[in-house]
Scaffold this active site. Sequence first.
Site, short mmCIF file in Angstrom:
data_model
loop_
_atom_site.label_atom_id
_atom_site.label_comp_id
_atom_site.label_asym_id
_atom_site.label_seq_id
_atom_site.Cartn_x
_atom_site.Cartn_y
_atom_site.Cartn_z
N HIS A 231 3.09 8.87 -6.75
CA HIS A 231 4.12 9.93 -7.04
C HIS A 231 4.74 9.89 -8.42
O HIS A 231 5.01 10.86 -9.00
CB HIS A 231 5.05 9.91 -6.13
CG HIS A 231 5.83 11.18 -5.76
ND1 HIS A 231 6.84 11.17 -4.88
CD2 HIS A 231 5.75 12.53 -6.52
CE1 HIS A 231 7.47 12.32 -5.07
NE2 HIS A 231 6.63 13.18 -5.86
N HIS B 58 0.84 -1.22 -0.02
CA HIS B 58 -0.18 -0.22 -0.06
C HIS B 58 0.87 1.19 -0.12
O HIS B 58 0.54 2.13 -0.68
CB HIS B 58 -0.91 -0.15 1.10
CG HIS B 58 -1.56 1.32 1.52
ND1 HIS B 58 -2.86 1.49 0.85
CD2 HIS B 58 -1.40 2.31 2.11
CE1 HIS B 58 -3.44 2.60 1.16
NE2 HIS B 58 -2.46 3.26 2.11
N GLU B 59 1.82 1.36 0.87
CA GLU B 59 2.67 2.40 0.90
C GLU B 59 3.48 2.71 -0.29
O GLU B 59 3.75 3.74 -0.77
CB GLU B 59 3.79 2.27 2.14
CG GLU B 59 3.11 2.29 3.52
CD GLU B 59 2.14 3.42 3.70
OE1 GLU B 59 2.02 4.61 2.90
OE2 GLU B 59 1.04 3.10 4.49
N HIS C 154 1.60 4.35 -2.83
CA HIS C 154 1.87 5.92 -2.99
C HIS C 154 2.99 6.58 -3.80
O HIS C 154 3.04 7.43 -4.40
CB HIS C 154 1.99 6.67 -1.64
CG HIS C 154 0.52 6.36 -0.82
ND1 HIS C 154 -0.47 6.75 -1.42
CD2 HIS C 154 0.34 5.72 0.45
CE1 HIS C 154 -1.69 6.55 -0.33
NE2 HIS C 154 -1.21 5.96 0.51
#
Length: 219
Positions: free
Chosen positions: A100, A92-93, A96
């Site tokens: 980006h 999940h991280e 991100h």
Amino acid sequence: MYWIIFITFALLSWIVSASLERKFAKYSRVGISMTGAQVAEKMLRDSGITDVQVVSTSGHLTDHYNPATKTVNLSESVYHSASIAAAAVAAHECGHAVQHQVEYAPLKMRSALVPVVNFANRWVMWVILIGMLVFETFPQLIYIGIGLYGLTTLFAFVTLPVEINASERAVAWLEESGVANRETKEMASDALHSAAYTYVVAALGSLAYLIYLILGTRR
């Protein structure tokens, strides 16, 4: 009537948080062949991202991606754990980080709002409190306070698609990469959906309080 709404949201928030903790504890006992750190590093490589580091950070559920430093920060329990729960959080991280890289519009909007929202969070309650005290002589102040709180509400709603999209990217990659099989993929999806509900409840609670403030000034 309003206090009933606030109690309802507080209770709902507690239920969602308790459910999240329970599911992560359950899925943390389901082992896989890779640690959270290894999952994160593999997802970054598979996504063609070479300028983001995976680091360990202290605390519980402190996992986050920092676009300023280009680091995927994983809590120690996720970084070192070889479980499907840790894999879900790590992916999940990294979702991100992928956002980006591809300049995902909601993430860009949220990042642009961060300094403004930090300022609003620091002063909003003081402005609203003083605005209530001087409402008869300087009513504009409380409207400024409501505007500041409105920014935090906007931030909460902008956060929703960012978090949901990161989870979707994570679950899709876990299956495509073979890190998760059909069964563990469903576990990862379940855990991340529970995490998303916390953002939904927070956004709705923020909106409810904003409406309360607006109606309060009309009274």
